[in-house]
Every structure is written in structure tokens, then in C-alpha cells.
Design an enzyme around this catalytic site. Structure first.
Site, PDB file in Angstrom:
ATOM      1  N   SER A   1       0.806  -1.224   0.000  1.00 26.22           N
ATOM      2  CA  SER A   1       0.000   0.000   0.000  1.00 26.22           C
ATOM      3  C   SER A   1       0.837   1.271   0.000  1.00 26.22           C
ATOM      4  O   SER A   1       0.428   2.286  -0.562  1.00 26.22           O
ATOM      5  CB  SER A   1      -0.938   0.012   1.209  1.00 26.22           C
TER       6      SER A   1
ATOM      7  N   ASP B   1      -1.923   7.425   9.506  1.00 24.58           N
ATOM      8  CA  ASP B   1      -2.817   6.630  10.348  1.00 24.58           C
ATOM      9  C   ASP B   1      -2.065   5.755  11.342  1.00 24.58           C
ATOM     10  O   ASP B   1      -2.643   4.881  11.977  1.00 24.58           O
ATOM     11  CB  ASP B   1      -3.713   5.750   9.474  1.00 24.58           C
TER      12      ASP B   1
ATOM     13  N   HIS C   1       0.837   4.177   7.448  1.00 21.32           N
ATOM     14  CA  HIS C   1       1.105   4.713   6.116  1.00 21.32           C
ATOM     15  C   HIS C   1       1.742   6.099   6.214  1.00 21.32           C
ATOM     16  O   HIS C   1       1.556   6.805   7.200  1.00 21.32           O
ATOM     17  CB  HIS C   1      -0.187   4.744   5.304  1.00 21.32           C
TER      18      HIS C   1
END
Length: 238
Positions: free
Chosen positions: A12, A187, A190
Site C-alpha cells: 500500500s 494513520d 502509512h
């Protein structure tokens, strides 16, 4: 025209590399992908292949297909581990398997004459991350900086064995972030724009050291400056 390509391959954090608003309703932030595209404009194409939530086990299935269908990749990042290093659950990959998976990726890239760059996991702010992950925490799925460091150190050893560059993002985050390192994350896991900026700077450092011919400052600008083009354009390709 056939441009050489720089592959960004990972999970991600690679998938979000072009996101200028990583925080919903927030202000625009630095984006690694956009920065690289800007620096390599008219020099090399940036090919982003990031897969949210994926592990090295799953990524190993994808990489051969990418390399089979994409031509002229000359350099690539391998950035996995933030999921693999989870303590348990479907994303957890034991360290020996993780390292073997990355080793296979490096070997595959080398077989295509691609220059690999291994990236180690960054940091995790458990307090912030776990606030939104109560179900995972209840099942015993934890991410810790201690485990991230173990996976990162193992990657550093692998990179040394394979004679390829390595970026220790956890150490860079600690050094550059200092007491405010949590600001490098959105968060808790990330990266914020500040985190991606450190990633960018560390990445360019190892490119300059290991693959200097592919550092932006050393690559030739494609096609003539517009001031040198004849009115009829007849000399553009010469």
C-alpha cells in the site's frame, strides 16, 4: 519513443505514492510518485505497481507477470514487509519465508537485467494505528517497531549478500523525525508527505551511490531543447 522504466513495486505504501491528500479533507502533501515523475521527466518512465494489503508471499506471484508484460525496466524498488511483519493473521509471513521471497524477487529481477533496490519497513505508531484496528488487535494481530526492525535488519543482510542497495527507512525516520517521528505517518502506519519526502531522499541517495547512471542528474534529457528545433521540426529526431 521507447523510454527506460523505473518500477516501484510493493504494498500500500507504494500504491499510495501518488496520493497528494493522504489525510481525508486535509491539505495537499508531498507525493513520492509525483516527485519522481517530475525528476525523471523526459529521462525515464516511472511504473507504479503497488498492491494494498499484499505480502511478499502474494507479491511473488505477481512480479513474474509484471516483468513478462512490461518492457525495458532497468531499475526497481522492492518495498514489502509492513504486512509480513504482522504478529499473526493472514498477512503474517514468517521471517525465513519473507527473506526467501525477497531473495527470489531479486534473483528474478537480475535475470531481466533489472537493478533492484530493497526498501525496509518504516515505523509504526501503535497507539494511533490500533485505535482503528480493534478487531485485529482482539485477534492478536500486532505491528511493532521491534518486529519491523528485525525484518529490516534481515533485509539489510540480504541486500549485502546480493550486492544490491538497501534503504533502512526505520532508521531514517528515527533520525530525521526525532521526537516527532509520528508526524511521518498518517494513520500510524502509512506515510504522510513528510514520510514520503524522507523516503524519496534516501532512495535518491542509494541510486546515486549504486546506480549513478540512473540518477536524474546524470541522465540525458530526451529530444532537443525547443530553442534548438528548426521551424519545420526536421531535426527533432536527429
Amino acid at each position: 519513443m521507447d523510454y527506460e522504466k523505473f518500477l516501484l513495486f510493493g504494498d500500500s505504501i507504494t500504491e499510495f505514492a501518488f496520493n497528494t491528500r493522504p489525510i481525508e479533507d486535509g491539505k495537499d502533501q508531498y507525493a513520492l510518485g509525483a516527485a519522481l515523475v517530475n525528476e525523471y521527466t523526459r529521462k525515464m518512465d516511472i511504473l507504479q505497481r503497488g498492491f494494498k494489503g499484499y505480502t511478499s508471499r502474494w507479491a511473488l506471484k505477481i512480479l513474474p507477470e509484471i516483468l513478462k508484460h512490461e518492457s525495458n525496466i532497468v531499475m526497481a524498488t522492492i518495498f514489502l514487509g509492513a504486512n509480513d511483519a504482522c504478529s499473526a493473521g493472514p498477512q503474517s509471513v514468517p521471517l525465513p519465508e519473507f527473506i526467501d521471497n525477497i531473495r527470489q524477487m531479486v534473483s528474478l529481477m537480475k535475470s531481466y537485467h533489472i537493478r533492484p533496490i530493497i526498501i525496509g519497513p518504516g515505523l509504526v505508531d501503535r497507539e494511533k494505528w490500533e485505535k482503528e484496528k480493534s478487531e485485529e488487535i482482539a485477534l492478536g494481530y500486532f505491528r511493532t517497531n521491534e518486529n519491523f526492525a528485525i525484518y529490516s535488519d534481515a533485509l539489510a543482510k540480504l541486500a549485502n549478500e546480493e550486492k544490491v542497495p538497501f534503504v533502512a527507512l526505520n532508521k531514517a525516520f528515527q533520525q530525521e523525525g526525532g521526537d516527532a517521528w509520528q508526524q511521518l505517518l498518517t494513520d500510524g502506519l502509512h506515510f504522510s508527505g513528510k514520510g514520503y519526502k524522507i523516503f524519496h531522499d534516501e532512495l535518491l541517495k542509494v541510486i546515486e551511490t549504486f546506480y549513478p547512471q540512473y540518477h536524474p542528474k546524470n541522465m540525458q534529457y530526451k529530444l532537443k531543447d525547443w530553442r534548438d528545433v528548426l521551424d519545420d521540426g526536421s531535426n527533432i529526431m536527429s
